[in-house]
Design a protein around this motif. Structure first.
Motif, short mmCIF file in Angstrom:
data_model
loop_
_atom_site.label_atom_id
_atom_site.label_comp_id
_atom_site.label_asym_id
_atom_site.label_seq_id
_atom_site.Cartn_x
_atom_site.Cartn_y
_atom_site.Cartn_z
N ARG A 157 0.85 -1.19 0.00
CA ARG A 157 0.00 0.00 0.00
C ARG A 157 0.89 1.24 0.00
N PHE A 158 0.63 2.13 -0.95
CA PHE A 158 1.43 3.36 -1.10
C PHE A 158 0.48 4.55 -1.09
N VAL A 159 0.93 5.66 -0.49
CA VAL A 159 0.05 6.82 -0.31
C VAL A 159 0.76 8.10 -0.73
N HIS A 160 0.04 8.91 -1.48
CA HIS A 160 0.48 10.26 -1.86
C HIS A 160 -0.48 11.24 -1.20
N SER A 161 0.03 12.02 -0.24
CA SER A 161 -0.86 12.88 0.55
C SER A 161 -1.51 13.99 -0.26
N GLY A 162 -0.88 14.37 -1.42
CA GLY A 162 -1.31 15.60 -2.06
C GLY A 162 -1.03 16.76 -1.12
N ASP A 163 -1.61 17.90 -1.39
CA ASP A 163 -1.49 19.04 -0.49
C ASP A 163 -2.60 18.97 0.55
N VAL A 164 -2.27 19.32 1.77
CA VAL A 164 -3.21 19.11 2.87
C VAL A 164 -3.02 20.17 3.95
N ARG A 165 -4.07 20.46 4.66
CA ARG A 165 -3.99 21.31 5.86
C ARG A 165 -5.01 20.78 6.86
N TYR A 166 -4.87 21.21 8.10
CA TYR A 166 -5.77 20.74 9.16
C TYR A 166 -6.60 21.88 9.75
N ARG A 173 -12.23 15.72 6.95
CA ARG A 173 -11.81 14.89 5.82
C ARG A 173 -10.41 14.32 6.06
N VAL A 174 -9.53 15.16 6.60
CA VAL A 174 -8.17 14.71 6.88
C VAL A 174 -8.19 13.66 7.99
N ALA A 347 -0.59 22.60 5.56
CA ALA A 347 -0.58 22.35 7.00
C ALA A 347 0.63 22.97 7.66
N THR A 348 0.46 23.36 8.91
CA THR A 348 1.58 23.84 9.71
C THR A 348 2.55 22.69 9.95
N PRO A 349 3.81 23.00 10.30
CA PRO A 349 4.73 21.90 10.64
C PRO A 349 4.19 20.98 11.72
N ASP A 350 3.58 21.55 12.76
CA ASP A 350 3.03 20.70 13.82
C ASP A 350 1.92 19.79 13.30
N ASP A 351 1.09 20.32 12.42
CA ASP A 351 0.00 19.50 11.88
C ASP A 351 0.52 18.43 10.93
N LEU A 352 1.60 18.72 10.20
CA LEU A 352 2.20 17.69 9.36
C LEU A 352 2.74 16.55 10.21
N LEU A 353 3.35 16.89 11.33
CA LEU A 353 3.82 15.84 12.24
C LEU A 353 2.65 15.05 12.81
N ARG A 354 1.59 15.76 13.13
CA ARG A 354 0.39 15.09 13.65
C ARG A 354 -0.15 14.10 12.63
N ILE A 355 -0.20 14.51 11.38
CA ILE A 355 -0.70 13.63 10.31
C ILE A 355 0.18 12.39 10.20
N ALA A 356 1.49 12.59 10.22
CA ALA A 356 2.40 11.45 10.11
C ALA A 356 2.24 10.48 11.27
#
Length: 398
Positions: A157-166, A173-174, A347-356
């Motif tokens: 399974r492979f994932v491409h996040s595209g552009d995203v924000r929280y 949706r996120v 997304a902010t850096p903190d939100d990108l970390l949250r997503i990961a």
């Protein structure tokens, strides 16, 4: 079965990111953007200097030997701008909102891709390309129709996040797709890192779509004409600005380009300059109107003695564009303050970390950033298995 994942572009730039997923018989490519190319550029030249991804069968007369399809996460140029260089008919999948907007941009002559065979993909519905399965998931970005993509070969399974924000209008949706991925734990998670590109500035307040509307509402409290310069592809923002203007007892007047886009996207009651309202009408009662103005038509504002000007991510977006100096000089000469009233789609850096963290992939690969190494280091510090991909690098899965 062997599946390869090849990183073709976008490892250390904002946009232009392209990755190919391939088996012996099938190939899925996503996205298909480009950062910059002179207007008269030829595909051969752009391919040889690395601006276009290394996919010669799509840009030259070389024949391809695999069933191929391109998937577009959203309709920003840095994610789909290479479509116009396709030299042979190629299936291109995007959501209905993206396809509708694309058709209108083509009608207006703002886009042209005669070899892109647009196919509509619905969120949460599988599309089969040979032995690869692709599924789109609705996400939150500053354009309607944006999605995240998952690719599977039955085993991996492979994932491409595209552009995203929280912190846009649709964070749920996120949350939905991060929870789904957490349950299915992808082998590779390509995650954007736009906001890691910039140096930390603790004095810089994070702006959101809600902030944009607040600034807009405050500007309308005066009796002056309000001029806005938004980005035409952020249709949801345009709709919200219209609603806010009406609530303030003003009419938002669009130029032909913006009015055409809004009407194509299903909005039927928008007012167009020259058709529904004239410059003379606005001159007589400036406090009744908001005027959308594109930089290409900046000197239309010569007709007005005074106005406020809200720059809402329209062109020119920043001082890296030579036209930005022209805009600021014009406003200074008119004695009008340039009010920055936009918001990021990333997304902010903190939100990108949250997503990961929420996804918890077996391997997370930051890209779509001038400084992906910053995101990689931040991910490692919180225990996320991370790898910095290189342009042209291929990962093999058996």
């Amino acid at each position: 079965m062997t599946t390869t994942v090849t990183v073709l572009n976008g490892v250390d730039t904002i946009g232009g990111n392209v990755v190919a997923f391939e088996t012996q018989t099938a190939r899925v490519i996503m996205d298909f953007g480009i950062n910059f190319a002179p207007a008269e550029s030829q595909p051969d030249d752009l391919l040889s200097n690395g601006v276009l991804p290394a996919l010669p069968d799509l840009f030259t007369d070389i024949a391809g030997d695999k069933q191929t399809a391109i998937f577009i996460s959203h309709l920003h140029l840095d994610h789909m701008g290479a479509l116009k260089y396709l030299t042979k008919l190629t299936p291109v999948y995007m959501t209905m909102a993206s396809a509708t907007l694309y058709a209108e941009l083509i009608r207006q002559g703002l886009e042209l891709a005669p070899n892109a065979q647009v196919q509509v993909i619905a969120p949460n519905k599988d599309v089969q390309i040979g032995d690869l399965t692709v599924r789109a998931f609705a996400t939150d970005h500053d354009i309607m129709g944006a999605v995240m993509f998952e690719v599977t070969d039955g085993q991996h399974r492979f994932v491409h996040s595209g552009d995203v924000r929280y912190d846009g209008w649709h964070p749920e949706r996120v949350t939905a797709w991060t929870q789904y991925l957490h349950e299915h734990r992808p082998d590779l998670f390509f995650v954007e890192g736009t906001e890691f590109s910039f140096d930390d500035d603790t004095s810089r307040q994070r702006r959101t779509e809600a902030t944009v509307l607040t600034d807009f509402t405050n500007a309308m409290a005066s009796d002056d004409l309000v001029v806005i310069n938004p980005y035409e592809r952020n249709v949801e923002r345009l709709m919200n600005l219209s609603a806010a203007a009406r609530q303030a007892n003003r009419e938002l007047v669009w130029d032909e380009r913006f009015a055409g886009i809004l009407r194509a996207m299903g909005v039927s009651n928008e007012i167009m300059l020259g058709q529904d309202v004239t410059v003379a009408d606005i001159q007589q009662q400036p406090g009744r109107y908001v005027l959308q103005n594109h930089f290409d038509n900046l000197h239309l504002l010569d007709a007005f003695d005074t106005f406020s000007y809200l720059h809402m991510n329209g062109e020119p977006l920043g001082d890296y564009d030579p036209r930005y100096a022209d805009l600021t000089a014009y406003l200074a000469q008119r004695g009008v303050a340039l009010q920055l009233a936009g918001a990021s789609g990333h997304a902010t850096p903190d939100d990108l970390l949250r997503i990961a963290v929420e996804v918890d992939a077996k391997m997370t690969l930051p890209w779509h950033s001038f400084h992906p190494e910053r995101e990689a280091e931040a991910l490692r510090q919180i225990g996320i298995e991370t790898y910095l991909p290189k342009k042209g690098e291929t990962f093999t899965f058996e």
